[in-house]
Design a protein around this motif. Structure first.
Motif, PDB file in Angstrom:
ATOM      1  N   ALA A  24      -4.794   3.073  -4.153  1.00 35.82           N
ATOM      2  CA  ALA A  24      -5.674   2.630  -3.069  1.00 35.82           C
ATOM      3  C   ALA A  24      -4.879   2.127  -1.864  1.00 35.82           C
ATOM      4  O   ALA A  24      -5.199   2.446  -0.712  1.00 35.82           O
ATOM      5  CB  ALA A  24      -6.625   1.549  -3.575  1.00 35.82           C
ATOM      6  N   ASP A  25      -3.842   1.343  -2.116  1.00 34.21           N
ATOM      7  CA  ASP A  25      -3.006   0.865  -1.010  1.00 34.21           C
ATOM      8  C   ASP A  25      -2.322   2.028  -0.307  1.00 34.21           C
ATOM      9  O   ASP A  25      -2.277   2.088   0.923  1.00 34.21           O
ATOM     10  CB  ASP A  25      -1.950  -0.111  -1.515  1.00 34.21           C
ATOM     11  CG  ASP A  25      -2.472  -1.515  -1.739  1.00 34.21           C
ATOM     12  OD1 ASP A  25      -3.666  -1.775  -1.511  1.00 34.21           O
ATOM     13  OD2 ASP A  25      -1.656  -2.370  -2.161  1.00 34.21           O
ATOM     14  N   THR A  26      -1.790   2.955  -1.087  1.00 30.24           N
ATOM     15  CA  THR A  26      -1.084   4.101  -0.514  1.00 30.24           C
ATOM     16  C   THR A  26      -2.038   4.970   0.299  1.00 30.24           C
ATOM     17  O   THR A  26      -1.715   5.414   1.406  1.00 30.24           O
ATOM     18  CB  THR A  26      -0.409   4.933  -1.624  1.00 30.24           C
ATOM     19  OG1 THR A  26       0.445   4.076  -2.392  1.00 30.24           O
ATOM     20  CG2 THR A  26       0.402   6.081  -1.049  1.00 30.24           C
ATOM     21  N   TYR A  27      -3.235   5.189  -0.230  1.00 30.13           N
ATOM     22  CA  TYR A  27      -4.209   6.026   0.467  1.00 30.13           C
ATOM     23  C   TYR A  27      -4.674   5.368   1.767  1.00 30.13           C
ATOM     24  O   TYR A  27      -4.789   6.030   2.801  1.00 30.13           O
ATOM     25  CB  TYR A  27      -5.401   6.307  -0.443  1.00 30.13           C
ATOM     26  CG  TYR A  27      -6.311   7.378   0.096  1.00 30.13           C
ATOM     27  CD1 TYR A  27      -5.969   8.720  -0.022  1.00 30.13           C
ATOM     28  CD2 TYR A  27      -7.509   7.067   0.721  1.00 30.13           C
ATOM     29  CE1 TYR A  27      -6.791   9.717   0.471  1.00 30.13           C
ATOM     30  CE2 TYR A  27      -8.339   8.058   1.213  1.00 30.13           C
ATOM     31  CZ  TYR A  27      -7.980   9.380   1.094  1.00 30.13           C
ATOM     32  OH  TYR A  27      -8.786  10.365   1.589  1.00 30.13           O
ATOM     33  N   THR A  28      -4.893   4.076   1.732  1.00 30.43           N
ATOM     34  CA  THR A  28      -5.313   3.358   2.936  1.00 30.43           C
ATOM     35  C   THR A  28      -4.215   3.412   3.993  1.00 30.43           C
ATOM     36  O   THR A  28      -4.491   3.650   5.178  1.00 30.43           O
ATOM     37  CB  THR A  28      -5.673   1.901   2.597  1.00 30.43           C
ATOM     38  OG1 THR A  28      -6.709   1.909   1.609  1.00 30.43           O
ATOM     39  CG2 THR A  28      -6.150   1.141   3.821  1.00 30.43           C
ATOM     40  N   GLY A  79     -12.070   8.028  -6.575  1.00 33.75           N
ATOM     41  CA  GLY A  79     -12.243   9.305  -5.893  1.00 33.75           C
ATOM     42  C   GLY A  79     -12.977   9.245  -4.572  1.00 33.75           C
ATOM     43  O   GLY A  79     -13.212  10.279  -3.963  1.00 33.75           O
ATOM     44  N   SER A  80     -13.314   8.051  -4.112  1.00 33.13           N
ATOM     45  CA  SER A  80     -13.980   7.941  -2.818  1.00 33.13           C
ATOM     46  C   SER A  80     -13.293   6.855  -1.998  1.00 33.13           C
ATOM     47  O   SER A  80     -12.602   5.990  -2.555  1.00 33.13           O
ATOM     48  CB  SER A  80     -15.459   7.563  -3.000  1.00 33.13           C
ATOM     49  OG  SER A  80     -15.577   6.221  -3.445  1.00 33.13           O
ATOM     50  N   ALA A  86     -12.285  -0.880  -1.952  1.00 33.07           N
ATOM     51  CA  ALA A  86     -12.554  -2.016  -2.835  1.00 33.07           C
ATOM     52  C   ALA A  86     -11.302  -2.444  -3.600  1.00 33.07           C
ATOM     53  O   ALA A  86     -11.144  -3.627  -3.917  1.00 33.07           O
ATOM     54  CB  ALA A  86     -13.676  -1.671  -3.806  1.00 33.07           C
ATOM     55  N   LEU A  87     -10.402  -1.523  -3.880  1.00 30.45           N
ATOM     56  CA  LEU A  87      -9.190  -1.810  -4.644  1.00 30.45           C
ATOM     57  C   LEU A  87      -7.984  -2.172  -3.781  1.00 30.45           C
ATOM     58  O   LEU A  87      -7.029  -2.774  -4.264  1.00 30.45           O
ATOM     59  CB  LEU A  87      -8.805  -0.591  -5.494  1.00 30.45           C
ATOM     60  CG  LEU A  87      -9.723  -0.249  -6.660  1.00 30.45           C
ATOM     61  CD1 LEU A  87      -9.383   1.132  -7.214  1.00 30.45           C
ATOM     62  CD2 LEU A  87      -9.613  -1.311  -7.739  1.00 30.45           C
ATOM     63  N   SER A  88      -8.014  -1.804  -2.514  1.00 29.46           N
ATOM     64  CA  SER A  88      -6.835  -1.919  -1.657  1.00 29.46           C
ATOM     65  C   SER A  88      -6.606  -3.339  -1.145  1.00 29.46           C
ATOM     66  O   SER A  88      -7.554  -4.072  -0.849  1.00 29.46           O
ATOM     67  CB  SER A  88      -6.968  -0.975  -0.455  1.00 29.46           C
ATOM     68  OG  SER A  88      -5.803  -1.042   0.352  1.00 29.46           O
ATOM     69  N   ASN A  89      -5.341  -3.680  -1.012  1.00 32.12           N
ATOM     70  CA  ASN A  89      -4.938  -4.929  -0.365  1.00 32.12           C
ATOM     71  C   ASN A  89      -4.856  -4.764   1.145  1.00 32.12           C
ATOM     72  O   ASN A  89      -4.702  -5.748   1.860  1.00 32.12           O
ATOM     73  CB  ASN A  89      -3.551  -5.361  -0.874  1.00 32.12           C
ATOM     74  CG  ASN A  89      -3.584  -5.760  -2.325  1.00 32.12           C
ATOM     75  OD1 ASN A  89      -4.267  -6.698  -2.701  1.00 32.12           O
ATOM     76  ND2 ASN A  89      -2.846  -5.049  -3.160  1.00 32.12           N
ATOM     77  N   LEU A  90      -4.935  -3.544   1.625  1.00 30.63           N
ATOM     78  CA  LEU A  90      -4.876  -3.252   3.056  1.00 30.63           C
ATOM     79  C   LEU A  90      -6.285  -3.079   3.595  1.00 30.63           C
ATOM     80  O   LEU A  90      -7.175  -2.639   2.871  1.00 30.63           O
ATOM     81  CB  LEU A  90      -4.073  -1.977   3.307  1.00 30.63           C
ATOM     82  CG  LEU A  90      -2.629  -1.986   2.804  1.00 30.63           C
ATOM     83  CD1 LEU A  90      -2.019  -0.600   2.951  1.00 30.63           C
ATOM     84  CD2 LEU A  90      -1.812  -3.007   3.540  1.00 30.63           C
TER      85      LEU A  90
END
Length: 155
Positions: A24-28, A79-80, A86-90
């Motif tokens: 999630a962090d990487t994707y954001t 996947g969304s 919701a999971l990201s720290n960014l």
């Protein structure tokens, strides 16, 4: 079919959850970097346009590897973008920052991803999940180096 890879189900779950946060962090950060690539302006346009493209291309490849590791552990990858957010720290940002604010924001983003990756390493090691540790350890190095390069660019 049961999964029998030498890691207990509970440990696979904890490891998959940790990798999901890194994903999630990487994707954001990938999305933010790609947007900056499109919109950067100023005296360092050419350098930053290319640099941001190299960074988002690398992260695009990384998110696939991270998601596939989650699946190999027997869990579903987020996947969304709602799940990622919701999971990201960014966090997302609105507006059009200038080139220097972009560079500063991305440096901080890479620092956060390095921290998250380091947390995943601890979880994976405790779970005996060597494959996850092997995937994640180079991510720490890459994000720390990228943050340093961005900090040097903004100086």
């Amino acid at each position: 079919m049961d999964i029998n890879i030498g890691i207990k189900a509970a440990d696979r779950k904890v490891s998959a959850e940790a990798v999901s946060r890194l994903l999630a962090d990487t994707y954001t950060l990938y999305l933010k970097t790609h947007g900056y690539h499109w919109n950067v302006e100023g005296p360092h346009f050419q350098q930053l346009h290319i640099q941001f493209m190299e960074q988002y291309t690398e992260m695009w490849t990384a998110v696939d590897e991270l998601a596939e590791r989650i699946r190999a552990l027997g869990h579903y990858a987020p996947g969304s973008y709602a799940e990622m957010a919701a999971l990201s720290n960014l966090t997302e940002e609105s507006g059009r920052p200038d080139w220097k604010a972009m560079v500063t924001t991305l440096a901080k983003g890479h620092e956060q991803v390095a921290k998250t990756a380091r947390d995943v390493l601890r979880v994976a090691e405790e779970a005996g999940d060597d494959a996850t540790a092997d995937i994640v350890a180079p991510r720490v190095t890459l994000h720390e180096k990228t943050a340093w390069m961005l900090r040097a660019t903004a100086a």
